[in-house]
Design an enzyme around this catalytic site. Structure first.
Site, PDB file in Angstrom:
ATOM      1  N   LYS A 120      28.468  34.080  35.423  1.00 29.38           N
ATOM      2  CA  LYS A 120      29.657  34.460  36.184  1.00 29.38           C
ATOM      3  C   LYS A 120      29.264  35.479  37.256  1.00 29.38           C
ATOM      4  CE  LYS A 120      31.666  35.692  32.369  1.00 29.38           C
ATOM      5  NZ  LYS A 120      32.592  36.078  31.277  1.00 29.38           N
TER       6      LYS A 120
ATOM      7  N   THR B 141      42.742  42.584  36.799  1.00 23.93           N
ATOM      8  CA  THR B 141      41.900  41.471  36.333  1.00 23.93           C
ATOM      9  C   THR B 141      41.479  41.621  34.882  1.00 23.93           C
ATOM     10  OG1 THR B 141      39.945  42.621  37.190  1.00 23.93           O
ATOM     11  CG2 THR B 141      41.004  41.017  38.655  1.00 23.93           C
TER      12      THR B 141
ATOM     13  N   GLY C  88      40.907  40.966  31.199  1.00 22.74           N
ATOM     14  CA  GLY C  88      40.953  39.756  30.389  1.00 22.74           C
ATOM     15  C   GLY C  88      40.367  38.525  31.048  1.00 22.74           C
ATOM     16  N   THR C  89      39.765  38.678  32.233  1.00 24.24           N
ATOM     17  CA  THR C  89      39.241  37.518  32.962  1.00 24.24           C
ATOM     18  C   THR C  89      38.214  36.739  32.148  1.00 24.24           C
ATOM     19  OG1 THR C  89      39.586  38.668  35.063  1.00 24.24           O
ATOM     20  CG2 THR C  89      38.120  36.768  35.077  1.00 24.24           C
ATOM     21  N   GLY C  90      37.237  37.440  31.567  1.00 24.17           N
ATOM     22  CA  GLY C  90      36.168  36.760  30.836  1.00 24.17           C
ATOM     23  C   GLY C  90      36.669  36.049  29.590  1.00 24.17           C
ATOM     24  N   CYS C  91      37.534  36.708  28.845  1.00 27.01           N
ATOM     25  CA  CYS C  91      38.113  36.094  27.650  1.00 27.01           C
ATOM     26  C   CYS C  91      38.900  34.845  28.016  1.00 27.01           C
ATOM     27  CB  CYS C  91      39.043  37.074  26.940  1.00 27.01           C
ATOM     28  SG  CYS C  91      38.314  38.662  26.510  1.00 27.01           S
TER      29      CYS C  91
END
Length: 262
Positions: A174, A205, A207-210
């Site tokens: 990412k 932003t 919580g983007t990765g989860c």
């Protein structure tokens, strides 16, 4: 009606923006049935993480077996695993489950708070990553796991190769922390896909990765290939980032329900 079933193995975010809460919201939005194994409880809000309480290995194992042995799963997603013991336990459980696994090797929170013990890094490399169908590290996690530091888009293939050496079938690097458009690289060492998205002027932003990892797992549970699942997940998370909203005094969450808003 039988919905595809996805199991998230992760920590709880009391603020509702990341972790188990973000995973289940994502799964609902993508029309799969979400289930959970909680690995740790956090006291967390828009300003950061104020406390972390890891669950015992027996509690994590019991939750997993309770769901998988009765209900069954079409995909598993992992997030915050906190300790070396839990990393090893979850890796063992995933390897014994006939379903694809999306591993988000969470190391720190959006605010820089540690969510994985330093002593657990070797277990992530040698136990968890080999169990992954797709690993989804961000650039800080790539550096933490491999020592490779990505300064530009040209460095993404080298980072991906370094992660693939630990055994995941696919890796999604990412690149959201790079300047310019957000560029992610997906590869299995042979085929390569790049995903570009405009960068939205929105600091909310959390919580983007989860959310991205859960969206990929949802696609895999529906029978999509890895590239198809990542393509659909990128579209979903890009919209969620664009619709991210203020919450509390700090960084707000992405909007998991953006597709349902007027």
């Amino acid at each position: 009606m039988s919905l595809p079933r996805v199991l998230t193995v992760a920590g709880s975010d009391s603020g509702g923006g990341a972790g188990i809460q973000a995973d289940l919201k994502t799964m609902l939005a993508l029309r799969v049935h979400g289930m959970s194994v909680i690995t740790a409880v956090t006291a967390q809000n828009s300003l950061g993480v104020q406390g972390v309480w890891e669950l015992p290995e027996a509690a994590v194992r019991a939750q997993y077996r309770s769901v998988v042995d009765d209900i069954g799963v079409q995909a598993v997603k992992t997030g915050m695993l906190a300790s070396a013991e839990l990393v090893r336990t979850v890796a063992e459980l995933i390897l014994g489950t006939d379903a694809p696994a999306v591993v988000d090797p969470v190391g720190v929170s959006k605010h820089g708070d540690p969510l994985l013990a330093a002593s657990a890094l070797d277990s992530v490399r040698t136990k968890l990553l080999p169990a992954a169908t797709v690993a989804t590290p961000n650039l800080d996690e790539v550096a933490q796991l491999t020592g490779v530091r990505v300064e530009s888009e040209d460095d993404l293939p080298r980072a991906a190769a370094a992660v693939l050496e630990y055994g995941p079938r696919w890796v999604l690097i990412k690149g959201g922390h790079l300047p310019g458009d957000a560029v992610d690289l997906l590869t299995d060492g042979t085929d390569e896909y790049r995903y570009r998205a405009p960068r939205h002027d929105n600091r909310h932003t959390h919580g983007t990765g989860c959310t991205l990892a859960s969206a990929i797992a949802s696609g895999l549970a529906k029978g999509q290939s890895v590239p198809e699942a990542v393509t659909a997940a990128k579209e979903y998370v890009t919209g969620a980032i664009a619709a991210g909203f203020a919450l509390g005094a700090g960084i707000g969450p992405v909007d998991h329900g953006w597709r349902f808003r007027d």
